[in-house]
Scaffold this motif. Sequence first.
Motif, PDB file in Angstrom:
ATOM      1  N   CYS A  80      13.523  -7.315   1.004  1.00 31.43           N
ATOM      2  CA  CYS A  80      13.199  -6.054   1.671  1.00 31.43           C
ATOM      3  C   CYS A  80      11.712  -5.722   1.499  1.00 31.43           C
ATOM      4  N   LYS A  81      11.318  -4.651   2.157  1.00 37.11           N
ATOM      5  CA  LYS A  81       9.944  -4.163   2.028  1.00 37.11           C
ATOM      6  C   LYS A  81       9.761  -3.527   0.652  1.00 37.11           C
ATOM      7  N   GLU A  82       8.590  -3.721   0.087  1.00 43.39           N
ATOM      8  CA  GLU A  82       8.305  -3.163  -1.236  1.00 43.39           C
ATOM      9  C   GLU A  82       8.356  -1.640  -1.235  1.00 43.39           C
ATOM     10  N   ALA A  83       8.010  -1.023  -0.132  1.00 43.33           N
ATOM     11  CA  ALA A  83       7.993   0.431  -0.048  1.00 43.33           C
ATOM     12  C   ALA A  83       9.388   1.035  -0.233  1.00 43.33           C
ATOM     13  N   ARG A  84      10.443   0.271   0.031  1.00 43.57           N
ATOM     14  CA  ARG A  84      11.817   0.771  -0.083  1.00 43.57           C
ATOM     15  C   ARG A  84      12.441   0.458  -1.446  1.00 43.57           C
ATOM     16  N   PHE A  85      11.693  -0.203  -2.330  1.00 43.24           N
ATOM     17  CA  PHE A  85      12.270  -0.666  -3.589  1.00 43.24           C
ATOM     18  C   PHE A  85      12.738   0.469  -4.490  1.00 43.24           C
ATOM     19  N   GLU A  86      11.970   1.529  -4.634  1.00 37.26           N
ATOM     20  CA  GLU A  86      12.363   2.625  -5.530  1.00 37.26           C
ATOM     21  C   GLU A  86      13.688   3.245  -5.095  1.00 37.26           C
ATOM     22  N   LYS A  87      13.857   3.424  -3.797  1.00 32.64           N
ATOM     23  CA  LYS A  87      15.113   3.980  -3.286  1.00 32.64           C
ATOM     24  C   LYS A  87      16.265   3.008  -3.559  1.00 32.64           C
ATOM     25  N   LEU A  88      16.025   1.710  -3.371  1.00 31.62           N
ATOM     26  CA  LEU A  88      17.043   0.695  -3.653  1.00 31.62           C
ATOM     27  C   LEU A  88      17.395   0.680  -5.136  1.00 31.62           C
TER      28      LEU A  88
ATOM     29  N   VAL B 150      13.269  -8.964  -9.938  1.00 34.61           N
ATOM     30  CA  VAL B 150      12.489  -8.619  -8.750  1.00 34.61           C
ATOM     31  C   VAL B 150      11.276  -9.543  -8.679  1.00 34.61           C
ATOM     32  N   THR B 151      11.075 -10.140  -7.518  1.00 29.78           N
ATOM     33  CA  THR B 151       9.979 -11.083  -7.314  1.00 29.78           C
ATOM     34  C   THR B 151       9.213 -10.701  -6.047  1.00 29.78           C
ATOM     35  N   HIS B 152       7.900 -10.767  -6.108  1.00 28.88           N
ATOM     36  CA  HIS B 152       7.086 -10.577  -4.894  1.00 28.88           C
ATOM     37  C   HIS B 152       7.110 -11.890  -4.122  1.00 28.88           C
ATOM     38  N   VAL B 153       7.470 -11.813  -2.843  1.00 31.29           N
ATOM     39  CA  VAL B 153       7.546 -12.997  -1.992  1.00 31.29           C
ATOM     40  C   VAL B 153       6.840 -12.702  -0.680  1.00 31.29           C
ATOM     41  N   MET B 154       6.645 -13.733   0.116  1.00 31.91           N
ATOM     42  CA  MET B 154       6.070 -13.567   1.446  1.00 31.91           C
ATOM     43  C   MET B 154       6.912 -14.369   2.422  1.00 31.91           C
TER      44      MET B 154
ATOM     45  N   VAL C 216      -8.081  -5.093  16.675  1.00 28.35           N
ATOM     46  CA  VAL C 216      -7.902  -6.463  17.157  1.00 28.35           C
ATOM     47  C   VAL C 216      -6.602  -7.015  16.574  1.00 28.35           C
ATOM     48  N   LEU C 217      -5.797  -7.638  17.435  1.00 28.27           N
ATOM     49  CA  LEU C 217      -4.537  -8.222  16.995  1.00 28.27           C
ATOM     50  C   LEU C 217      -4.804  -9.350  16.000  1.00 28.27           C
ATOM     51  N   VAL C 218      -4.152  -9.278  14.842  1.00 29.55           N
ATOM     52  CA  VAL C 218      -4.295 -10.310  13.815  1.00 29.55           C
ATOM     53  C   VAL C 218      -3.004 -11.119  13.799  1.00 29.55           C
ATOM     54  N   ASP C 219      -3.133 -12.451  13.855  1.00 26.48           N
ATOM     55  CA  ASP C 219      -1.964 -13.322  13.832  1.00 26.48           C
ATOM     56  C   ASP C 219      -1.365 -13.307  12.422  1.00 26.48           C
ATOM     57  N   THR C 220      -0.202 -12.641  12.279  1.00 32.09           N
ATOM     58  CA  THR C 220       0.433 -12.507  10.976  1.00 32.09           C
ATOM     59  C   THR C 220       1.693 -13.351  10.955  1.00 32.09           C
ATOM     60  N   ASN C 221       1.729 -14.320  10.064  1.00 34.04           N
ATOM     61  CA  ASN C 221       2.933 -15.127   9.940  1.00 34.04           C
ATOM     62  C   ASN C 221       3.737 -14.740   8.706  1.00 34.04           C
ATOM     63  N   LEU C 222       3.069 -14.503   7.606  1.00 30.63           N
ATOM     64  CA  LEU C 222       3.763 -14.187   6.372  1.00 30.63           C
ATOM     65  C   LEU C 222       3.515 -12.740   5.986  1.00 30.63           C
ATOM     66  N   LEU C 223       4.609 -12.008   5.806  1.00 32.04           N
ATOM     67  CA  LEU C 223       4.517 -10.607   5.438  1.00 32.04           C
ATOM     68  C   LEU C 223       4.960 -10.429   3.982  1.00 32.04           C
ATOM     69  N   PRO C 224       4.325  -9.514   3.254  1.00 30.69           N
ATOM     70  CA  PRO C 224       4.729  -9.287   1.865  1.00 30.69           C
ATOM     71  C   PRO C 224       6.095  -8.592   1.800  1.00 30.69           C
ATOM     72  N   LYS C 225       6.952  -9.106   0.946  1.00 34.03           N
ATOM     73  CA  LYS C 225       8.284  -8.548   0.731  1.00 34.03           C
ATOM     74  C   LYS C 225       8.599  -8.642  -0.754  1.00 34.03           C
TER      75      LYS C 225
ATOM     76  N   ASP D 267      13.755  -4.416   8.075  1.00 34.72           N
ATOM     77  CA  ASP D 267      14.492  -3.654   7.062  1.00 34.72           C
ATOM     78  C   ASP D 267      14.999  -4.556   5.940  1.00 34.72           C
ATOM     79  N   GLY D 268      15.211  -5.818   6.222  1.00 38.48           N
ATOM     80  CA  GLY D 268      15.592  -6.757   5.172  1.00 38.48           C
ATOM     81  C   GLY D 268      16.874  -7.507   5.454  1.00 38.48           C
ATOM     82  N   LYS D 269      17.240  -8.338   4.494  1.00 35.44           N
ATOM     83  CA  LYS D 269      18.450  -9.142   4.568  1.00 35.44           C
ATOM     84  C   LYS D 269      19.133  -9.096   3.209  1.00 35.44           C
ATOM     85  N   ILE D 270      20.456  -9.255   3.215  1.00 34.76           N
ATOM     86  CA  ILE D 270      21.241  -9.331   1.991  1.00 34.76           C
ATOM     87  C   ILE D 270      22.015 -10.638   2.034  1.00 34.76           C
ATOM     88  N   PHE D 271      21.875 -11.435   0.977  1.00 36.85           N
ATOM     89  CA  PHE D 271      22.583 -12.704   0.870  1.00 36.85           C
ATOM     90  C   PHE D 271      23.565 -12.608  -0.293  1.00 36.85           C
ATOM     91  N   VAL D 272      24.752 -13.161  -0.115  1.00 41.53           N
ATOM     92  CA  VAL D 272      25.795 -13.102  -1.138  1.00 41.53           C
ATOM     93  C   VAL D 272      26.229 -14.521  -1.471  1.00 41.53           C
TER      94      VAL D 272
END
Length: 137
Positions: A29-37, A51-55, A70-79, A109-114
């Motif tokens: 998920c996004k780091e900004a939502r971590f405290e609520k999670l 908890v691990t910082h990933v991209m 200017v549009l920046v080509d973003t492939n990896l986002l911080p999560k 918003d993220g993904k949940i894996f079980v």
Amino acid sequence: TPVAEAVEVKTVPTFEKGDSKFTKIEIICKEARFEKLKRAMAQLGITGMTVTHVMGYGSQKGKPEYYRGVLVDTNLLPKIQVEMVVSAIPVRDVIEAAKKALYTGHIGDGKIFVYNVDNVVKVRTGEEGYAALQDVE
């Protein structure tokens, strides 16, 4: 090896399948939502998580970002990647609480894996199974 130099072998109880079911839940998920999670998981009684910082990016290849117009080509986002193993707490409760905490209605918003877990071993005490998840001193 002489008996005086031999290392004592301790027998550790084996884990019997069916005693307890262990499930690993991994949330990206996004780091900004971590405290609520984190608060939502604490309310459920989750006592430990990693908890691990990933991209990375999903099927949208990352949300378009702009730098000085200017549009920046973003492939990896911080999560962040949150991992926890549960046994006594129902997996569905964890999933529903996480969905409620993370939902914004926007892309990313993220993904949940079980995953199923065969056994849990606490290194410090040698406990296995359900007892290894407990933090009773």
